[in-house]
Every structure is written in C-alpha cells, then in structure tokens.
Scaffold this active site. Structure first.
Site, mmCIF file in Angstrom:
data_model
loop_
_atom_site.group_PDB
_atom_site.id
_atom_site.type_symbol
_atom_site.label_atom_id
_atom_site.label_comp_id
_atom_site.label_asym_id
_atom_site.label_seq_id
_atom_site.Cartn_x
_atom_site.Cartn_y
_atom_site.Cartn_z
ATOM 1 N N CYS A 1 -46.411 10.673 -23.868
ATOM 2 C CA CYS A 1 -45.716 10.752 -22.574
ATOM 3 C C CYS A 1 -46.035 12.072 -21.873
ATOM 4 O O CYS A 1 -46.250 12.106 -20.660
ATOM 5 C CB CYS A 1 -44.207 10.604 -22.763
ATOM 6 S SG CYS A 1 -43.732 9.040 -23.520
ATOM 7 N N ASP A 2 -46.071 13.146 -22.644
ATOM 8 C CA ASP A 2 -46.442 14.465 -22.135
ATOM 9 C C ASP A 2 -47.849 14.405 -21.547
ATOM 10 O O ASP A 2 -48.079 14.822 -20.406
ATOM 11 C CB ASP A 2 -46.353 15.467 -23.292
ATOM 12 C CG ASP A 2 -46.813 16.864 -22.940
ATOM 13 O OD1 ASP A 2 -48.023 17.059 -22.699
ATOM 14 O OD2 ASP A 2 -45.975 17.783 -22.943
#
Length: 165
Positions: free
Chosen positions: A60-61
């Site tokens: 997600c980062d």
C-alpha cells in the site's frame, strides 16, 4: 462480483461491482481534516482512484508513493482511499512526503467500499483496486487486484488515466 483473496483467503466483497462503461457511483469519504469529500467534488476532471487496504503496509505504501510520483505527469486528480483513520493517514502522508494526491478515509461508513464493491466483509478493509473515471463520470478502467497483497498494474492504470478525457 470480482473474486479476490487476501493472504490466500477468499474474501466476500460487499457492494456493487463497477465495470468499464458504468456511470461512476458517488461516495462520501473523509479528508484528513475530517471534511467530507465526494466524487462530485471533482466533477469535470479525470480521476484515478487508487484503493488500498491499509496505507501503513508495504504494498500500500509503494502503491501510494508510485501514484504520488506519477501525479505531476498526469492531467488527472489522484485519490487514494483506505479505511485507515484520517489522523493516521495525515501522519503517514507527512512522514512519506505525499503532497500530489488526496489521501482519503472510508472508515466512517464504507460509502466508497460499498459503492464500488471493494469492502472486504471479513476484514472491514477495502480490496486493492484501481478505477479511472473520465470527466463525464464514466468508468474507463477497472482493476480488482486478485490477491490483496499483490501490486496493481500501474502501467495500465496510468495509460488509462492519460487516455481518459
């Protein structure tokens, strides 16, 4: 409905699956100052909507950073949506230097998750996905990532945003 797994486990997606050609459903999410943001707020613009389960995890980062980097090259508004609390999103964005995209929370009522069929019932998280909505509110690109821990097809999403009018 799309079939997705998370860490190999099948997930039940709640809501309506969105398909290319559909009119993009409106939704209400929260900005990091707790103000409401809707799809209609960006009416008339191309939107790339990047959906992540939790902004504070590796994939997600990386996904959020990638679209933040691409934002200056696209004539599109980029929205990243997760169910993380707005306060956590604000801290993460400040630490990561995210300034070119809007990071929004669907934590309050899962309005986005259910409108786009990405609410994973078992985890109360959003399934990793990408949507491109053109300036006329038509969906021009959809990717429901089959395994929630995998990356989306960044190149296809970016090309779809570039070709949307």
């Amino acid at each position: 409905m799309a079939n997705v797994t998370f860490k190999g486990n099948p997930m039940t997606l709640v809501g309506q699956e969105v398909k290319v050609g559909d009119t993009a459903p409106n939704f209400t999410v929260l900005a990091n100052d707790l103000s409401e943001v809707t799809l209609n707020d960006s009416k008339g613009k191309v939107r790339l909507i990047s959906v992540v389960p939790s902004i504070d995890t590796g994939v997600c980062d990386a996904q959020t950073r990638r679209f933040n980097e691409e934002a200056s090259k696209l004539d599109a508004q980029i929205l990243t949506i997760s169910v993380d609390l707005p306060f956590a999103q604000k801290r993460w964005c400040a630490a990561a230097g995210i300034e070119n995209i809007q990071v929004l929370s669907d934590h309050r009522d899962l309005s986005f998750g259910e409108a786009y069929g990405v609410h994973m019932k078992e985890l109360r998280l959003l399934a990793r996905s990408i949507f491109v909505v053109d300036s006329q509110d038509k969906v021009t690109y959809v990717e429901y990532v089959k395994e929630g821990t995998d990356h989306p097809n960044y190149e296809a999403a970016i090309e779809a945003a570039k070709s949307a009018k």
